[in-house]
Enzyme design. Structure first.
Site, PDB file in Angstrom:
ATOM      1  N   GLY A   1      57.720 -38.977 -63.655  1.00 30.29           N
ATOM      2  CA  GLY A   1      57.606 -37.608 -64.197  1.00 30.29           C
ATOM      3  C   GLY A   1      58.541 -36.674 -63.441  1.00 30.29           C
TER       4      GLY A   1
ATOM      5  N   ARG B   1      60.390 -43.766 -67.144  1.00 34.58           N
ATOM      6  CA  ARG B   1      59.618 -44.827 -66.501  1.00 34.58           C
ATOM      7  C   ARG B   1      60.142 -46.123 -67.125  1.00 34.58           C
ATOM      8  NH1 ARG B   1      55.502 -40.600 -67.442  1.00 34.58           N
ATOM      9  NH2 ARG B   1      54.916 -39.770 -65.409  1.00 34.58           N
TER      10      ARG B   1
ATOM     11  N   ASP C   1      54.875 -42.555 -56.537  1.00 37.67           N
ATOM     12  CA  ASP C   1      54.530 -43.862 -55.947  1.00 37.67           C
ATOM     13  C   ASP C   1      54.962 -45.051 -56.812  1.00 37.67           C
ATOM     14  OD1 ASP C   1      52.577 -43.240 -57.788  1.00 37.67           O
ATOM     15  OD2 ASP C   1      50.920 -44.013 -56.591  1.00 37.67           O
TER      16      ASP C   1
ATOM     17  N   THR D   1      57.058 -35.426 -57.010  1.00 38.34           N
ATOM     18  CA  THR D   1      55.990 -35.442 -58.023  1.00 38.34           C
ATOM     19  C   THR D   1      55.148 -34.180 -57.887  1.00 38.34           C
ATOM     20  OG1 THR D   1      53.861 -36.438 -58.628  1.00 38.34           O
ATOM     21  CG2 THR D   1      54.678 -37.002 -56.462  1.00 38.34           C
TER      22      THR D   1
ATOM     23  N   ASP E   1      52.163 -33.989 -58.497  1.00 38.06           N
ATOM     24  CA  ASP E   1      50.771 -34.355 -58.198  1.00 38.06           C
ATOM     25  C   ASP E   1      50.398 -34.335 -56.705  1.00 38.06           C
ATOM     26  OD1 ASP E   1      50.388 -34.706 -60.863  1.00 38.06           O
ATOM     27  OD2 ASP E   1      50.428 -36.893 -60.820  1.00 38.06           O
TER      28      ASP E   1
ATOM     29  N   ASP F   1      50.429 -36.723 -54.654  1.00 37.16           N
ATOM     30  CA  ASP F   1      49.497 -37.827 -54.413  1.00 37.16           C
ATOM     31  C   ASP F   1      50.149 -38.968 -53.629  1.00 37.16           C
ATOM     32  OD1 ASP F   1      51.202 -38.471 -56.457  1.00 37.16           O
ATOM     33  OD2 ASP F   1      49.701 -39.468 -57.689  1.00 37.16           O
TER      34      ASP F   1
ATOM     35  N   ARG G   1      46.514 -36.981 -63.321  1.00 36.67           N
ATOM     36  CA  ARG G   1      45.814 -38.109 -63.931  1.00 36.67           C
ATOM     37  C   ARG G   1      44.945 -38.821 -62.900  1.00 36.67           C
ATOM     38  NH1 ARG G   1      50.099 -40.806 -67.361  1.00 36.67           N
ATOM     39  NH2 ARG G   1      51.033 -40.888 -65.320  1.00 36.67           N
TER      40      ARG G   1
HETATM   41  O1  F6P Z   1      52.734 -37.617 -62.469  1.00 43.01           O
HETATM   42  C1  F6P Z   1      52.972 -36.341 -62.935  1.00 43.01           C
HETATM   43  C2  F6P Z   1      52.234 -36.080 -64.211  1.00 43.01           C
HETATM   44  O2  F6P Z   1      52.572 -34.788 -64.633  1.00 43.01           O
HETATM   45  C3  F6P Z   1      50.706 -36.252 -64.157  1.00 43.01           C
HETATM   46  O3  F6P Z   1      50.051 -35.166 -63.561  1.00 43.01           O
HETATM   47  C4  F6P Z   1      50.398 -36.444 -65.602  1.00 43.01           C
HETATM   48  O4  F6P Z   1      49.193 -37.115 -65.791  1.00 43.01           O
HETATM   49  C5  F6P Z   1      51.552 -37.256 -66.084  1.00 43.01           C
HETATM   50  O5  F6P Z   1      52.634 -36.976 -65.241  1.00 43.01           O
HETATM   51  C6  F6P Z   1      51.945 -36.992 -67.517  1.00 43.01           C
HETATM   52  O6  F6P Z   1      52.984 -37.842 -67.857  1.00 43.01           O
HETATM   53  P1  F6P Z   1      53.805 -37.731 -69.215  1.00 43.01           P
HETATM   54  O7  F6P Z   1      54.694 -36.524 -69.098  1.00 43.01           O
HETATM   55  O8  F6P Z   1      54.582 -38.992 -69.269  1.00 43.01           O
HETATM   56  O9  F6P Z   1      52.816 -37.576 -70.308  1.00 43.01           O
END
Ligand code: F6P
Length: 327
Positions: A15, A76, A107, A130, A132, A134, A176
């Site tokens: 992301g 990804r 990660d 990120t 997050d 995390d 998430r």
């Molecule tokens: O990892 C970052 C993040 O924004 C999370 O908080 C979220 O769940 C996810 O990516 C959403 O991913 P996508 O943009 O692929 O839907």
């Protein structure tokens, strides 16, 4: 003994996070300053697999420090997680003579980097990017500060309308698997409750708390819930509250991807610049399989393994602060 790094590649993966561009800029300019050739790899590991790689100059990163998103784009990449995909990536890199990599991502991206540098003689260094936050082993990740400030700005606005109508708002923020955006933005906006994936959600306790506030005629309430809360997101929580407390005027607001975009804060630009600089130094020192993390405002090289295997822990004290300050 590892070979001296002379040509490095940089990519963004997973992301996107505000500040990734500042990180790319720092890697490119620190690399060039030190006499290295620097290559941009497009769309994360996809660019390695598909040979979408180009040489970068100092001017390639002009006018990007203030921009959200990533000029290298991101994705990804499933193919990179297969041995065949990694072999293709390796062949493409060696054709260009690239002998060091900087990976900006979370990660999942670090896991890919670790596998790759264990299989092939190309050292990888990570930058934690990120929203997050995390990643274990670093106090902050690139993008978190911007995302949480975006959430705070939005929640403050929601509070105005909640106050005008005496309403309960359930606000869903991103995360998430991680509750940091919810926890930080919840405390900073005076939320009554914060629901996160790392803690079991006691819905009975949430109802009890709201019922008690109803008795005191306190009807303006904000609950911040991380999207990955085990009990469900904002819609799910709102449904239950409406059933159990019909007097409450409940509304839901899902903040979504606005948290991922926007101009990075000064803090994110600074840590991305410092981390990008340190990543190049790290490669030149012959260290690899590490990421650049920040602990107590100082840069450290932390084994990728730590980010891949461990999780950042939510502080009990912070959860207690939510409870006490919301009373
Ligand atoms: O990892 C970052 C993040 O924004 C999370 O908080 C979220 O769940 C996810 O990516 C959403 O991913 P996508 O943009 O692929 O839907």
């Amino acid at each position: 003994m590892k070979k001296k790094v002379t040509k490095i590649g940089v990519l963004t993966s997973g992301g996107d996070a505000p500040g990734m561009n500042a990180g790319i800029r720092a890697v490119v300019r620190t690399g060039i300053y030190n006499g290295l050739e620097v290559y941009g790899i497009m769309r994360g590991y996809n660019g390695m697999v598909e040979n979408d790689i180009f040489k970068m100059e100092s001017r390639s990163v002009a006018n990007i420090i203030q921009r959200g998103g990533t000029i290298l784009k991101t994705s990804r990449c499933k193919e990179f997680f297969t041995p065949e995909g990694r072999k293709k990536a390796y062949d493409n890199l060696t054709k260009l003579g690239i002998n060091g990599l900087v990976i900006i991502g979370g990660d999942g991206s670090f896991r890919g980097a670790q596998t790759f540098s264990n299989e092939y003689d190309i050292p990888c260094v990570g930058l934690p990017g990120t929203i997050d936050k995390d990643i274990a082993g670093t106090d902050f990740t690139i993008g978190f500060d911007t995302a949480v400030n975006t959430a705070v700005e939005a929640i403050d606005k929601i509070r105005d309308t909640a106050d005008a109508h005496d309403r309960l708002f359930i606000i869903e923020v991103m995360g998430r698997d991680a509750g940091y955006i919810a926890l930080h933005s919840g405390i900073a906006t005076g939320a009554e409750n914060v629901l996160i994936p790392e803690r079991k959600t006691d819905i009975e306790e949430v109802i009890k708390q709201l019922a008690e506030k109803e008795r005191r005629h306190k009807l303006v309430n904000l609950i911040v819930v991380a999207e990955g809360d085990e009990f469900g997101g904002a819609d799910e929580i709102a449904k239950i509250i409406k059933e159990r407390l019909p007097m409450q005027d409940v509304r839901v607001c899902i903040l979504g991807h606005i948290q991922r975009g926007g101009s990075p804060t000064c803090f994110d630009r600074l840590i991305a610049s410092r981390m990008g600089y340190s990543a190049v130094e790290c490669l030149m020192e012959g260290k690899f399989n590490v990421f650049v993390g920040m602990i107590n405002n100082r840069m450290h090289y932390i084994p990728l393994n730590e980010a891949v295997k461990k999780k950042q822990r939510i502080s009990e004290e912070w959860m207690k602060i939510v409870k006490i300050l919301a009373s």
